[in-house]
Design a protein around this motif. Structure first.
Motif, PDB file in Angstrom:
ATOM      1  N   GLY A  33      -7.406   4.860 -11.372  1.00 11.92           N
ATOM      2  CA  GLY A  33      -8.333   5.143 -10.280  1.00 11.92           C
ATOM      3  C   GLY A  33      -7.655   4.966  -8.935  1.00 11.92           C
ATOM      4  N   ALA A  34      -8.456   4.839  -7.881  1.00 15.09           N
ATOM      5  CA  ALA A  34      -7.901   4.649  -6.544  1.00 15.09           C
ATOM      6  C   ALA A  34      -7.070   3.376  -6.466  1.00 15.09           C
ATOM      7  CB  ALA A  34      -9.030   4.606  -5.516  1.00 15.09           C
ATOM      8  N   HIS A  35      -7.374   2.419  -7.336  1.00 19.48           N
ATOM      9  CA  HIS A  35      -6.618   1.162  -7.385  1.00 19.48           C
ATOM     10  C   HIS A  35      -5.253   1.337  -8.048  1.00 19.48           C
ATOM     11  CE1 HIS A  35      -8.841   1.570 -11.169  1.00 19.48           C
ATOM     12  NE2 HIS A  35      -7.860   0.890 -11.724  1.00 19.48           N
ATOM     13  N   GLY A  36      -4.973   2.503  -8.563  1.00 21.34           N
ATOM     14  CA  GLY A  36      -3.753   2.710  -9.352  1.00 21.34           C
ATOM     15  C   GLY A  36      -4.058   2.416 -10.801  1.00 21.34           C
ATOM     16  N   GLY A  37      -3.460   1.360 -11.323  1.00 19.87           N
ATOM     17  CA  GLY A  37      -3.668   1.033 -12.725  1.00 19.87           C
ATOM     18  C   GLY A  37      -2.847   1.926 -13.633  1.00 19.87           C
ATOM     19  N   ASN A  38      -3.477   2.407 -14.692  1.00 19.08           N
ATOM     20  CA  ASN A  38      -2.770   3.114 -15.759  1.00 19.08           C
ATOM     21  C   ASN A  38      -2.529   4.590 -15.390  1.00 19.08           C
ATOM     22  OD1 ASN A  38      -1.637   3.349 -18.357  1.00 19.08           O
ATOM     23  ND2 ASN A  38      -3.587   4.010 -19.225  1.00 19.08           N
ATOM     24  N   ILE A  39      -1.731   4.798 -14.350  1.00 19.77           N
ATOM     25  CA  ILE A  39      -1.478   6.157 -13.866  1.00 19.77           C
ATOM     26  C   ILE A  39      -0.593   6.937 -14.837  1.00 19.77           C
ATOM     27  CG2 ILE A  39      -0.697   7.533 -11.890  1.00 19.77           C
ATOM     28  CD1 ILE A  39      -0.880   4.985 -10.226  1.00 19.77           C
ATOM     29  N   ASP A  40       0.369   6.262 -15.449  1.00 25.18           N
ATOM     30  CA  ASP A  40       1.301   6.905 -16.388  1.00 25.18           C
ATOM     31  C   ASP A  40       2.030   8.079 -15.743  1.00 25.18           C
ATOM     32  OD1 ASP A  40       1.188   5.317 -18.669  1.00 25.18           O
ATOM     33  OD2 ASP A  40      -0.613   6.284 -19.422  1.00 25.18           O
ATOM     34  N   LEU A  41       2.488   7.891 -14.521  1.00 21.70           N
ATOM     35  CA  LEU A  41       3.225   8.931 -13.795  1.00 21.70           C
ATOM     36  C   LEU A  41       4.719   8.715 -14.027  1.00 21.70           C
ATOM     37  CD1 LEU A  41       3.504  11.296 -11.891  1.00 21.70           C
ATOM     38  CD2 LEU A  41       3.080   9.752  -9.971  1.00 21.70           C
ATOM     39  N   GLU A  68      13.447   4.540 -11.056  1.00 25.40           N
ATOM     40  CA  GLU A  68      14.239   3.843 -10.043  1.00 25.40           C
ATOM     41  C   GLU A  68      14.426   4.719  -8.801  1.00 25.40           C
ATOM     42  OE1 GLU A  68      17.909   2.641 -11.794  1.00 25.40           O
ATOM     43  OE2 GLU A  68      16.961   1.255 -13.207  1.00 25.40           O
ATOM     44  N   GLY A  69      14.201   4.111  -7.631  1.00 23.13           N
ATOM     45  CA  GLY A  69      14.344   4.810  -6.368  1.00 23.13           C
ATOM     46  C   GLY A  69      13.069   5.439  -5.858  1.00 23.13           C
ATOM     47  N   SER A  70      12.011   5.443  -6.669  1.00 21.31           N
ATOM     48  CA  SER A  70      10.729   6.035  -6.284  1.00 21.31           C
ATOM     49  C   SER A  70       9.756   4.950  -5.845  1.00 21.31           C
ATOM     50  CB  SER A  70      10.140   6.829  -7.448  1.00 21.31           C
ATOM     51  OG  SER A  70      11.023   7.852  -7.859  1.00 21.31           O
ATOM     52  N   SER A  71       8.698   5.383  -5.129  1.00 21.78           N
ATOM     53  CA  SER A  71       7.693   4.451  -4.615  1.00 21.78           C
ATOM     54  C   SER A  71       6.297   4.941  -4.958  1.00 21.78           C
ATOM     55  CB  SER A  71       7.802   4.320  -3.085  1.00 21.78           C
ATOM     56  OG  SER A  71       9.063   3.834  -2.688  1.00 21.78           O
ATOM     57  N   LEU A  72       5.368   3.988  -4.998  1.00 28.58           N
ATOM     58  CA  LEU A  72       3.955   4.294  -5.166  1.00 28.58           C
ATOM     59  C   LEU A  72       3.189   3.651  -4.022  1.00 28.58           C
ATOM     60  CD1 LEU A  72       1.777   5.544  -7.051  1.00 28.58           C
ATOM     61  CD2 LEU A  72       1.512   3.262  -8.048  1.00 28.58           C
ATOM     62  N   TYR A  73       2.292   4.440  -3.404  1.00 29.99           N
ATOM     63  CA  TYR A  73       1.448   3.958  -2.317  1.00 29.99           C
ATOM     64  C   TYR A  73       0.030   3.787  -2.837  1.00 29.99           C
ATOM     65  CZ  TYR A  73       5.264   5.611   0.706  1.00 29.99           C
ATOM     66  OH  TYR A  73       6.488   5.820   1.304  1.00 29.99           O
ATOM     67  N   LEU A  74      -0.561   2.614  -2.565  1.00 26.36           N
ATOM     68  CA  LEU A  74      -1.888   2.294  -3.067  1.00 26.36           C
ATOM     69  C   LEU A  74      -2.770   1.782  -1.941  1.00 26.36           C
ATOM     70  CD1 LEU A  74      -0.637   0.382  -6.208  1.00 26.36           C
ATOM     71  CD2 LEU A  74      -1.843   2.570  -6.268  1.00 26.36           C
ATOM     72  N   PRO A  75      -3.997   2.281  -1.813  1.00 24.07           N
ATOM     73  CA  PRO A  75      -4.917   1.753  -0.803  1.00 24.07           C
ATOM     74  C   PRO A  75      -5.353   0.326  -1.164  1.00 24.07           C
ATOM     75  CG  PRO A  75      -5.631   3.904  -1.639  1.00 24.07           C
ATOM     76  CD  PRO A  75      -4.567   3.404  -2.559  1.00 24.07           C
ATOM     77  N   ALA A 106      -7.480   9.098  -1.371  1.00 17.98           N
ATOM     78  CA  ALA A 106      -8.539   8.912  -2.358  1.00 17.98           C
ATOM     79  C   ALA A 106      -7.969   8.543  -3.720  1.00 17.98           C
ATOM     80  CB  ALA A 106      -9.371  10.185  -2.474  1.00 17.98           C
ATOM     81  N   SER A 107      -6.673   8.725  -3.897  1.00 17.02           N
ATOM     82  CA  SER A 107      -6.004   8.382  -5.149  1.00 17.02           C
ATOM     83  C   SER A 107      -4.565   8.024  -4.831  1.00 17.02           C
ATOM     84  CB  SER A 107      -6.072   9.557  -6.140  1.00 17.02           C
ATOM     85  OG  SER A 107      -5.481  10.714  -5.594  1.00 17.02           O
ATOM     86  N   PRO A 108      -3.856   7.404  -5.749  1.00 15.09           N
ATOM     87  CA  PRO A 108      -2.486   6.963  -5.467  1.00 15.09           C
ATOM     88  C   PRO A 108      -1.566   8.124  -5.071  1.00 15.09           C
ATOM     89  CG  PRO A 108      -3.315   5.917  -7.451  1.00 15.09           C
ATOM     90  CD  PRO A 108      -4.312   6.967  -7.084  1.00 15.09           C
ATOM     91  N   LEU A 109      -0.556   7.782  -4.286  1.00 13.68           N
ATOM     92  CA  LEU A 109       0.451   8.735  -3.822  1.00 13.68           C
ATOM     93  C   LEU A 109       1.822   8.189  -4.164  1.00 13.68           C
ATOM     94  CD1 LEU A 109       1.395  11.189  -1.968  1.00 13.68           C
ATOM     95  CD2 LEU A 109       1.407   9.515  -0.106  1.00 13.68           C
ATOM     96  N   ALA A 110       2.659   9.016  -4.775  1.00 10.97           N
ATOM     97  CA  ALA A 110       4.027   8.619  -5.093  1.00 10.97           C
ATOM     98  C   ALA A 110       5.004   9.367  -4.200  1.00 10.97           C
ATOM     99  CB  ALA A 110       4.338   8.882  -6.565  1.00 10.97           C
ATOM    100  N   HIS A 126      10.558  14.393  -3.076  1.00  9.61           N
ATOM    101  CA  HIS A 126       9.185  14.896  -3.154  1.00  9.61           C
ATOM    102  C   HIS A 126       8.149  13.882  -2.684  1.00  9.61           C
ATOM    103  CE1 HIS A 126      11.292  17.401  -6.221  1.00  9.61           C
ATOM    104  NE2 HIS A 126      10.483  18.344  -5.769  1.00  9.61           N
ATOM    105  N   LEU A 127       7.076  14.398  -2.093  1.00  9.69           N
ATOM    106  CA  LEU A 127       5.818  13.684  -1.969  1.00  9.69           C
ATOM    107  C   LEU A 127       4.942  14.097  -3.150  1.00  9.69           C
ATOM    108  CD1 LEU A 127       5.168  14.170   1.845  1.00  9.69           C
ATOM    109  CD2 LEU A 127       5.696  11.997   0.709  1.00  9.69           C
ATOM    110  N   ILE A 128       4.250  13.120  -3.759  1.00 13.09           N
ATOM    111  CA  ILE A 128       3.568  13.393  -5.016  1.00 13.09           C
ATOM    112  C   ILE A 128       2.130  12.889  -4.939  1.00 13.09           C
ATOM    113  CG2 ILE A 128       3.656  13.115  -7.524  1.00 13.09           C
ATOM    114  CD1 ILE A 128       6.660  12.407  -7.142  1.00 13.09           C
ATOM    115  N   PRO A 129       1.215  13.695  -4.385  1.00 15.60           N
ATOM    116  CA  PRO A 129      -0.194  13.323  -4.431  1.00 15.60           C
ATOM    117  C   PRO A 129      -0.737  13.478  -5.847  1.00 15.60           C
ATOM    118  CG  PRO A 129       0.050  15.501  -3.474  1.00 15.60           C
ATOM    119  CD  PRO A 129       1.442  14.973  -3.692  1.00 15.60           C
ATOM    120  N   THR A 130      -1.786  12.739  -6.152  1.00 13.36           N
ATOM    121  CA  THR A 130      -2.366  12.757  -7.486  1.00 13.36           C
ATOM    122  C   THR A 130      -3.849  13.109  -7.417  1.00 13.36           C
ATOM    123  OG1 THR A 130      -2.923  10.387  -7.439  1.00 13.36           O
ATOM    124  CG2 THR A 130      -0.751  11.000  -8.294  1.00 13.36           C
TER     125      THR A 130
END
Length: 369
Positions: free
Chosen positions: A212-220, A225-232, A285-289, A294-298
């Motif tokens: 969900g918006a909290h992230g959790g079990n995104i399975d992305l 390594e070298g990537s980031s996840l942004y969470l509200p 509204a949902s996590p962003l990697a 790349h920018l990776i909206p979900t």
């Protein structure tokens, strides 16, 4: 991916100067995610780097006998190569209701000082090192992309997958073509954490399966390594957590699980103030990697069609906030230049993600300045 020599038990190979969060059985969450009011296991400042041990749920579950020593032993794994905390957790008196709770084992939460609701938390993966030389791929009844077709027998199917190192130094999982056969297919390792999240602003802990918006079990599977996840951020201090470690996963994760196996992850936690977050990314509204390229909206929803629509909406909003792109032109750009991919279809809430090339916007970013 760091080197390892068979097994990394809690505390093995930890430098005294490193911030470290072990996966001790008494402190792990099992089947639930942290919520408002949960006690932080570690407190850090924004920008700190933490080494975190994670534990796979495979080998611990009831349909595998809830006895990892016996289950992995049936696949000729030496007892010394089974994680101590996995054994302790399985043998503990802690109850887990499969009808009410998920299977995942969670390490955390981590409190990030001065982080408040409205901010974003960026979690950057610096290193992922296998803790064991094997993984498991499972398919269970009523789950996966083809429920009712697989598994074909009465029992769940859990495929033990040993890990081999090639002469060139690369690692891969070895999956047989037929049960008991000598021929096999190699699965290249690309380790990542299936669960990365922040605590929800609620009294009740969430089920560990739906993201969900909290992230959790995104399975992305792009958050390597070298990537980031942004969470509200939802609660003061963020209360971040990780779990569901993978050695590899295909887009979709169609059987239910991918190559599940325990990892030691080195992560950097950065708080992004609300004003900066809004300017750079808009309202998420949902996590962003983000990767180097790349920018990776979900997009997330119970149905794949709506998840796709939500991802397109998130991508349009991101292009508008970050680059000032008009919505109808962003929609056109996404249609012509962006790949939308299935994240997973097995976690109750399905996922779609988009890969927006950052290089396409370098000239426009310079013009905006």
């Amino acid at each position: 991916m760091g080197d390892y020599t068979g097994v990394l038990q809690v505390g093995d190979g930890i430098h005294h100067a490193a911030r470290y969060l072990p996966s001790t059985a008494e402190d792990l969450f099992w089947g639930e995610l942290p919520a408002r009011g949960d006690r932080a296991r570690l407190s850090i400042d924004s920008g700190d780097v933490v080494m975190v041990d994670t534990v796979s749920h495979e080998g611990l579950l009831e349909d595998q006998g809830r006895d990892p020593l016996r289950w992995f032993g049936s696949h000729d794994v030496d007892p010394e190569l089974v994680l101590d905390e996995a054994v302790a957790l399985a043998r503990s008196e802690r109850t887990r209701d499969p009808q009410r709770q998920g299977p995942h084992v969670i390490t955390g939460p981590i409190q990030v000082a001065d982080t408040m609701p409205g901010d974003l938390l960026r979690i950057t993966v610096l290193d992922t090192t296998p803790r064991v030389p094997y993984g498991v791929i499972s398919n269970r009844h009523g789950r996966g992309a083809l429920p009712g077709e697989f598994p074909r027998g009465a029992n769940a199917v859990s495929v033990f997958t040993p890990i081999d190192r090639a002469k060139d130094g690369s690692w891969s999982g070895r999956l047989p073509l037929v049960d008991g056969g000598e021929r096999s297919v190699a699965i290249p390792l690309a380790p990542f954490l299936g669960i990365m999240g922040v605590a929800v602003d609620a009294e009740q802990r969430p089920h560990s399966v739906p993201p969900g918006a909290h992230g959790g079990n995104i399975d992305l599977n792009l958050i390597v390594e070298g990537s980031s996840l942004y969470l509200p951020v939802q609660v003061p201090g963020a209360l971040a957590y990780v779990g569901d470690p993978h050695f590899a996963q295909g887009g979709g994760e169609v059987a239910l699980t991918a190559l599940e196996a325990s990892l030691r992850a080195t992560l950097q936690f950065d708080a992004i103030p609300a004003e900066t977050a809004l300017r750079e990314f808009g309202t998420l509204a949902s996590p962003l990697a983000e990767t180097a390229d790349h920018l990776i909206p979900t997009g997330l929803d119970h149905t794949l069609d709506v998840a796709m629509q939500n991802c397109v909406r998130a991508a349009i909003a991101l292009l508008g906030s970050r680059y000032g792109m008009a919505p109808h032109l962003a929609y056109a750009y996404l249609s012509a230049a962006t790949d939308f991919e299935i994240t997973q279809v097995v976690d109750l809430v399905t996922g779609v993600h988009a890969r927006i090339r950052k290089s396409d916007f370098r000239s426009s970013a310079r013009m905006q300045r």
